[in-house]
Structures are given as C-alpha cells and as structure tokens.
Design an enzyme around this catalytic site. Structure first.
Site, PDB file in Angstrom:
ATOM      1  N   CYS A  39      31.179  34.660  37.995  1.00  0.00           N
ATOM      2  CA  CYS A  39      32.463  34.835  38.667  1.00  0.00           C
ATOM      3  C   CYS A  39      32.430  36.070  39.557  1.00  0.00           C
ATOM      4  CB  CYS A  39      33.589  34.947  37.635  1.00  0.00           C
ATOM      5  SG  CYS A  39      35.210  35.148  38.397  1.00  0.00           S
ATOM      6  N   CYS A  88      35.682  37.950  39.727  1.00  0.00           N
ATOM      7  CA  CYS A  88      35.949  38.832  38.579  1.00  0.00           C
ATOM      8  C   CYS A  88      35.084  40.085  38.644  1.00  0.00           C
ATOM      9  CB  CYS A  88      35.619  38.142  37.249  1.00  0.00           C
ATOM     10  SG  CYS A  88      36.086  36.434  37.104  1.00  0.00           S
ATOM     11  N   ASP A  89      33.832  39.926  38.967  1.00  0.00           N
ATOM     12  CA  ASP A  89      32.864  41.008  38.745  1.00  0.00           C
ATOM     13  C   ASP A  89      32.266  41.620  40.010  1.00  0.00           C
ATOM     14  OD1 ASP A  89      33.148  40.571  36.030  1.00  0.00           O
ATOM     15  OD2 ASP A  89      31.523  39.122  35.936  1.00  0.00           O
TER      16      ASP A  89
END
Ligand code: NAP
Length: 315
Positions: free
Chosen positions: A136, A139-140
């Site tokens: 992701c 997300c990261d």
C-alpha cells in the site's frame, strides 16, 4: 438471538459496531481468529504509521488506531470475539452463522471481511513485511524509509500504475517490474508511468528474491528476465506488491451475489446486498478506494442501513 452480527473487525466492521452500539443494538463482532491469513483488526494491523486518517496530525500507528476504534465501539456496548465464521445460512431468517461448532442466530448480518493484498509468495516478502515490503503506497509511501530512495513496484495493472505514480512523489527513483511487455493498466495510466522521468519500467521481469538484513530491512531486489533468464539486482529501500487484491468472499459463494472478480455486490448508494437483512461494507465490496477512511465511512452506511431495516421489520 443477536440483533446485529458483524463479520470482520477492521475499520468497516468497527465503525458499523460503533454506530449500531450507539443505536442500542448491542452488536456482536466476529473479528477473526488470529492466524497467518486472518488479522483481527484487518489490514491496518500490518501498517506501521498511518498519516492519512483524518484527526491525527502527527500520524498514528495502524494497530493503535484499530485498538482505539474497537475500544470506542465497546464503550457503547459492542462486543468483540476472536472467532471466524466458518459457515452460514442466509436462506432463512433469522440468519445463522457458525464458527467451529458455535452457532449464532442474528436478525441482521453486516459483512466486513475485507480484502487481502496479493503477494507473490516469496519467503522474503513475509520476512521483510513492514520493513521495506508493503502492498500500500498510499499508506506507507511517504514514510522516511522511502523518501529520497529507490523503490520497486511489482505489477502491470492500474494499481501498480497508481502506486508507482504516488511513490514517484517521494522516492528518488521507482522501478516498475512487469512480467509481460505490455501493461494491463488503462492506456492513460500506463502512459503516465512510461513518460514519468522518475519511473523506469523493467518489462518481462519478475522478482526472484527480496534482499535485505535485520538492521536495515529491504536493501534490494534480485530480478529475472523471463525471456532470457538474465539475473540482475536493483538496490532499493522498498518493495511494493501491486499484483491485485483478493476480496475475502469465499464464504459467501452461492449465498450472496458476487461480481465476476469476487467482490460482493451492493446496491447503488447503499450497503444492501442481494439478501434482505445482510449488508456489506469496506474492502469486501470496494475495489476502487480501499482506504481505512472509506472503509470506516461505508461501515457507518451499513450501520445506518441495518438499523433502519431492523426498525422497519419491528415496526
Ligand atoms: P489487476 O488489474 O488484476 O492487475 C494485476 C497485475 O499484477 C497484472 O498486471 C498482472 O500481470 C500482475 N500479476 C498478477 N499476478 C502476478 C504474478 N504472480 N507475478 C507477476 N505479476 C503478477 O489488479 P489491480 O491493478 O489491483 O486492479 C484491479 C481492478 O481495480 C482493475 O479493474 C483496475 O482497473 C481497478 N483499479 C482502477 C484504478 C483506477 O481507475 N484509478 C486504480 C486501481 C485499480 P498480467 O497483466 O500479466 O496479468
């Protein structure tokens, strides 16, 4: 008999638990038995830092966020158990759901079983998960680990293109590895990737191994040309798997309407499934947005739909 039985304890399940608990319905949430494949709390539990969940200007640890969501729902009377539904009957009402010998009857079922990112299945992917391996970028991708460094994205679909374009904002270079000589992605997305000055595409290439060590996590990827067999190494700080997601819908085959790609079908602008009294929310029915905040939002929708449906039955 349960008023509301929720399957799944990620952001969608927890939010539907919070809303139905505040409506006085004392929901029961089966959040899954911890195992290699099931993570109570959902995919956020594998994310270290969440910087894009509104309300946390300093970011929040994914596991902490999930524990807070659960605690918040519990304060209003939601109950959580570490159980995974193993069979169910939606053909008659009240519905029955079973988990290894325990059976619940429920007036309403909310399905929030999520989706699982696909990985290639390399042992090194598991070894470096959250230490350079992610599925992701949203997300990261902005984490210090990746900023100003080279990263690798695997896949040739729209997800891989999105991940690569997003990562190119932070990384010094992005290598997209695709196993064929043509993207599956839409032309416009593929073209953006090909033309991006910070992105290189390695055609006909697959990862053979993710390289790294205990101290630094991922340090590189060993790649193989599928036509020539030539092996090379790319030095990098990150490896992003973008080879698709699999909705967790095996249990619902033949019980609820599924799309051809396995996602649960919900009626437009609602959380209604093909069975009256069964609602769905979160990634199990969302192949497009797949964010914690959109899952939470659709959990709220399912709770409101379920509460109103139940009121109508009992009026
Ligand atoms: P996808 O379209 O199924 O693409 C998966 C990619 O991973 C394919 O290029 C596939 O290669 C590759 N792949 C699969 N297994 C592999 C393996 N074992 N080794 C190496 N490569 C492998 O999945 P997705 O990109 O997640 O997209 C899913 C759906 O969501 C699509 O309909 C997509 O259009 C949609 N989506 C849309 C957007 C958008 O519009 N903004 C964004 C994301 C997703 P092959 O091509 O060789 O099969």
């Amino acid at each position: 008999m349960e008023n509301i039985l929720i399957l799944g304890g990620g952001p969608a399940g927890c939010t539907s638990a919070l809303y139905t608990a505040r409506a006085g319905l004392s929901p029961l949430c089966l959040e899954g038995e911890p195992s290699r494949d099931i993570l109570p709390g959902g995919q956020l539990m594998t994310t270290t830092e969440v910087e894009n969940f509104p309300g946390y200007p300093k970011g929040v640890n994914g596991a902490e966020l999930m524990m807070d969501l659960k605690k918040q729902a519990e304060q209003f009377g939601a109950r959580f158990v570490y159980k995974t539904a193993t069979s169910l009957d939606f053909s008659k009402w009240p519905f029955t759901v079973e988990s290894n010998g325990i059976t619940w009857e429920a007036k309403v079922v909310i399905v929030a079983t999520g989706a699982s990112a696909r990985y290639l299945g390399l042992e090194s992917e598991q070894k470096f998960l959250n230490r350079g391996v992610s599925a992701c970028a949203t997300c990261d991708g902005a984490l210090p680990r990746f900023r100003g460094h080279t990263v690798v994205v695997v896949g040739g679909g729209d997800s891989a293109m999105e991940e690569a374009l997003f990562l190119a904002r932070f990384a010094s270079r992005v290598h997209v590895l695709h196993r064929r000589d043509q993207f599956r992605a839409s032309k416009i997305m593929g073209q953006r990737v090909i033309e991006h000055e910070k992105i290189s595409v390695e055609w006909n290439t697959v990862p053979d191994e993710i390289l790294g060590n205990d101290k630094d996590g991922v340090t590189g990827v060993r790649i193989r040309d599928v036509n020539t067999g030539e092996i090379r190494e790319i030095e990098c700080a990150g490896y992003f798997s973008a080879i698709g997601h699999k909705p967790n819908t095996d249990l619902f085959v033949g019980k609820l309407e599924l799309a051809s790609d396995g996602y649960l079908v919900t009626k437009p602008d609602s959380s209604y499934t093909s069975v009256d009294g069964v609602f769905a929310c979160g990634d199990v029915q969302d192949r497009v947005y797949r964010q914690a905040i959109t899952a939470a939002g659709s959990g709220c929708m399912a709770a409101l739909d379920a509460t109103r449906w139940l009121e109508a039955q009992e009026a």
